[in-house]
Design a protein around this motif. Structure first.
Motif, PDB file in Angstrom:
ATOM      1  N   PHE A 129       0.852  -1.570   0.116  1.00  0.00           N
ATOM      2  CA  PHE A 129       0.233   0.037  -0.338  1.00  0.00           C
ATOM      3  C   PHE A 129       0.462   1.073  -0.337  1.00  0.00           C
ATOM      4  O   PHE A 129       0.348   2.129  -0.483  1.00  0.00           O
ATOM      5  CB  PHE A 129      -1.105  -0.849   1.412  1.00  0.00           C
ATOM      6  CG  PHE A 129      -0.059   0.295   2.544  1.00  0.00           C
ATOM      7  CD1 PHE A 129       0.162   1.639   2.978  1.00  0.00           C
ATOM      8  CD2 PHE A 129      -0.251  -0.535   3.386  1.00  0.00           C
ATOM      9  CE1 PHE A 129       0.551   1.834   4.181  1.00  0.00           C
ATOM     10  CE2 PHE A 129       1.203  -0.153   4.135  1.00  0.00           C
ATOM     11  CZ  PHE A 129       1.302   1.202   4.918  1.00  0.00           C
ATOM     12  N   LYS A 130       2.427   1.441   0.289  1.00  0.00           N
ATOM     13  CA  LYS A 130       2.776   1.853   0.711  1.00  0.00           C
ATOM     14  C   LYS A 130       3.149   3.285  -0.497  1.00  0.00           C
ATOM     15  O   LYS A 130       3.324   4.230  -0.540  1.00  0.00           O
ATOM     16  CB  LYS A 130       4.305   1.832   0.720  1.00  0.00           C
ATOM     17  CG  LYS A 130       4.712   1.072   2.017  1.00  0.00           C
ATOM     18  CD  LYS A 130       3.711   1.935   3.489  1.00  0.00           C
ATOM     19  CE  LYS A 130       4.405   1.495   4.446  1.00  0.00           C
ATOM     20  NZ  LYS A 130       4.405   0.221   5.077  1.00  0.00           N
ATOM     21  N   GLY A 262      -0.976  -2.059  12.858  1.00  0.00           N
ATOM     22  CA  GLY A 262      -0.766  -0.892  12.723  1.00  0.00           C
ATOM     23  C   GLY A 262       0.887  -1.140  13.668  1.00  0.00           C
ATOM     24  O   GLY A 262       0.955  -2.201  13.931  1.00  0.00           O
ATOM     25  N   GLU A 388       1.621 -11.091   2.978  1.00  0.00           N
ATOM     26  CA  GLU A 388       2.891 -10.778   4.201  1.00  0.00           C
ATOM     27  C   GLU A 388       2.609 -11.340   5.664  1.00  0.00           C
ATOM     28  O   GLU A 388       1.324 -10.579   5.887  1.00  0.00           O
ATOM     29  CB  GLU A 388       4.384  -9.955   4.135  1.00  0.00           C
ATOM     30  CG  GLU A 388       3.301  -8.856   4.015  1.00  0.00           C
ATOM     31  CD  GLU A 388       4.731  -7.524   3.660  1.00  0.00           C
ATOM     32  OE1 GLU A 388       4.901  -6.687   2.754  1.00  0.00           O
ATOM     33  OE2 GLU A 388       5.102  -7.221   4.762  1.00  0.00           O
ATOM     34  N   SER A 391      -0.148  -8.300   7.157  1.00  0.00           N
ATOM     35  CA  SER A 391      -1.089  -8.546   6.509  1.00  0.00           C
ATOM     36  C   SER A 391      -2.159  -9.099   6.952  1.00  0.00           C
ATOM     37  O   SER A 391      -3.584  -8.752   7.864  1.00  0.00           O
ATOM     38  CB  SER A 391      -1.525  -7.691   5.037  1.00  0.00           C
ATOM     39  OG  SER A 391      -0.106  -7.663   4.471  1.00  0.00           O
ATOM     40  N   GLY A 419       0.117  -5.909   2.108  1.00  0.00           N
ATOM     41  CA  GLY A 419       1.626  -5.786   1.188  1.00  0.00           C
ATOM     42  C   GLY A 419       1.459  -7.719   1.295  1.00  0.00           C
ATOM     43  O   GLY A 419       0.591  -9.030   1.277  1.00  0.00           O
TER      44      GLY A 419
HETATM   45  C1  LIG Z   1       3.864  -0.309   6.518  1.00  0.00           C
HETATM   46  C2  LIG Z   1       3.629  -1.678   6.795  1.00  0.00           C
HETATM   47  C3  LIG Z   1       2.004  -1.800   8.135  1.00  0.00           C
HETATM   48  C4  LIG Z   1       2.146  -0.928   8.872  1.00  0.00           C
HETATM   49  O1  LIG Z   1       1.415   0.612   8.785  1.00  0.00           O
HETATM   50  P1  LIG Z   1       1.132   1.774   9.346  1.00  0.00           P
HETATM   51  O2  LIG Z   1       0.500   2.757   8.282  1.00  0.00           O
HETATM   52  O3  LIG Z   1       3.002   1.577   9.483  1.00  0.00           O
HETATM   53  O4  LIG Z   1       0.798   1.499  10.519  1.00  0.00           O
HETATM   54  C5  LIG Z   1       1.832  -3.048   7.863  1.00  0.00           C
HETATM   55  N1  LIG Z   1       2.116  -3.800   7.268  1.00  0.00           N
HETATM   56  C6  LIG Z   1       2.568  -3.710   5.603  1.00  0.00           C
HETATM   57  C7  LIG Z   1       3.353  -4.853   4.778  1.00  0.00           C
HETATM   58  C8  LIG Z   1       3.321  -2.545   5.297  1.00  0.00           C
HETATM   59  O5  LIG Z   1       3.969  -2.505   4.179  1.00  0.00           O
END
Ligand SMILES: *Cc1c(COP(=O)(O)O)cnc(C)c1O
Ligand SMILES: [Zn+2]
Length: 462
Positions: A129-130, A262, A388, A391, A419
């Motif tokens: 999601f990043k 989280g 992953e 998730s 992810g």
């Molecule tokens: C970054 C990430 C998270 C954590 O998300 P936050 O917005 O930092 O709470 C969870 N799962 C995956 C796969 C991530 O890359």
């Protein structure tokens, strides 16, 4: 200062609410040190009167700026994050995700048919999601004509930032440079592989994520790097669109629950802001409830919210409780430790915003063990939406909430799968082939056979 633009930045603390110009490069309030939001004067932005207006955009083709924006799962909602003009928008086709109705998984965990949906963010260009957030943050970096971007990362932030840095040029046409801080030995190979392959300068710090976070913020101040972690409020603007696509997938109906893992709490923060704004604009009539799921070994939010009673409002009491908790962690040598490396974070930077989301969305926080995470992950994989470990905390958390009857089987629930399964294959293979006793609940170990057809037929028919 007085703000004359339709978009600006504002301190999240209601008692302060100081405002700053949109292009001020600042990640903490200069008055009180709190986090900042990107804010809009909605009276000066043209927002559609119904979310249905977004329906027609998703099939866009073409290479002009408008078609490219419409083909992005972030920018086709651009009126809801209106901080940059069309020609500045950075996109590589992020956010082309489709909400998945998961009836087989629902049946396994006791949710009624048609009520469980998975928002599968593994489909993004870098596999998490990043990318939603990076599209927005790179747009702002481009507006500011910044060349060097940096982040601390448990893996996916660096993969995503490295990818966007690789394909983006500055306004003046120079290639961008991505600089990544990762903790020594703490990063899943799929993610490290991406950062290296996409050409980011990768600094492995002898420390954990919390060390990396502190050091990248200090470096950003010293040598003029533009910070791409989720303290950057533009990241969170992009991540709001995950919720817009959830609504779109439900025909613009609001679900009962959003369940999300989280870590640094960027997603939880963005989701609350998304719904608060939609409600303010009259585009939804109600707000779903939020469940944030921590791993037991990285449960700062769980402890602060449930054990120490920290809430968004009680500023002084809350800040003291948080400081006490961090002191306790330091004294006892407690650091984050979980198999779900993407949420292995002890000091979540977006804590205050996540507390605000919990308030706005009548939220709850739960924690799940590594074993529950891995069992849930195998179950998700079994029905086709591999993810992953981090998730899978969402489904493991949903199982807890169903057991305790906070969520009922007839509630309409959306779990965010943050992810892709291939990010961390080592953990998956170890789960299925491991020598854990008793064997892992959902293990699917490979069968070995001689290269002999009779033996194979006998095996598969047996
Ligand atoms: C970054 C990430 C998270 C954590 O998300 P936050 O917005 O930092 O709470 C969870 N799962 C995956 C796969 C991530 O890359
Ligand atoms: Zn402030």
């Amino acid at each position: 200062m007085s703000i004359t633009e339709p978009a600006y930045q504002q301190c999240v603390m209601p008692g302060c609410a100081a405002t700053f110009a949109l292009d001020d490069v600042i990640f903490r309030c200069r008055q009180c040190g709190a986090l900042l939001d990107v804010r809009y004067d909605w009276n000066r932005v043209e927002v559609p009167s119904s979310l249905r207006a977004f329906d027609t955009r998703s099939t866009a083709v073409g290479h002009d700026p408008e078609s490219r924006a419409n083909a992005s799962g972030v920018w086709r909602f651009r009126e809801l994050l209106p901080f940059a003009p069309l020609e500045d928008l950075v996109t590589i086709g992020e956010g082309k995700t489709v909400l998945q109705q998961a009836d087989q998984l629902a049946a396994q965990i006791g949710v009624d048919a048609g009520r469980l949906h998975l928002q599968y963010e593994g489909l993004n260009p870098s596999g998490s999601f990043k990318d939603n957030g990076m599209a927005a943050a790179f747009t702002q970096a481009r507006r500011l004509d910044r060349r060097r971007v940096a982040c601390a990362s448990t893996g996916n932030t660096s993969a995503s930032m490295a990818l966007y840095a690789g394909v983006t040029t500055t306004k003046s046409g120079r290639p961008m440079e991505g600089i990544v801080f990762v903790g020594g030995g703490k990063i899943a190979y799929g993610k490290l592989a991406q950062a290296l392959d996409y050409g980011a300068r990768t600094v492995q710090i002898k420390g954990d994520f919390d060390d990396c976070m502190r050091l990248v913020q200090q470096s950003a101040d010293r040598i003029n790097l533009y910070l791409m972690n989720s303290v950057n409020p533009f990241r969170l603007e992009g991540q709001k669109t995950i919720m817009y696509r959830v609504l779109e997938g439900l025909g613009w109906e609001v679900p009962d629950w959003i369940v999300v893992p989280g870590g640094n709490l960027g997603n939880s923060s963005a989701f609350g802001k998304a719904f608060a704004e939609l409600k303010e604009l009259g585009l939804v009539d109600r707000i779903p409830r939020l469940a944030i799921i921590n791993a037991v070994g990285a449960n700062t939010l769980y402890q602060l919210f449930n054990d120490r009673g920290v809430r968004f409002d009680c500023k002084c009491k809350g800040q003291k409780a948080v400081a006490d908790h961090y002191r306790h962690m330091a004294e006892e040598g407690i650091t984050a430790k979980t198999v779900a490396s993407a949420i292995e974070i002890g000091r979540p930077v977006n804590l205050s915003k996540a507390l605000r989301s919990l308030k706005m969305m009548d939220g709850v926080v739960r924690q799940v063990s590594d074993e529950a995470i891995l069992d849930a992950k195998a179950l998700i994989g079994r029905y086709g939406f591999g993810c992953e470990p981090a998730s899978a905390a969402s489904i493991a958390g949903l199982q807890v909430l169903l057991r305790e009857k906070t969520i009922s089987p007839s509630d309409r629930v959306v779990c965010v799968l943050t992810g892709h399964a291939l990010k961390d294959p080592g953990v998956t293979v170890a789960y299925h082939t491991g020598d854990r006793l008793p064997a892992a609940a959902n293990a699917n170990p490979p069968i070995t056979a001689n290269a002999d057809i009779e033996e194979i037929v006998a095996l598969l028919e047996g």
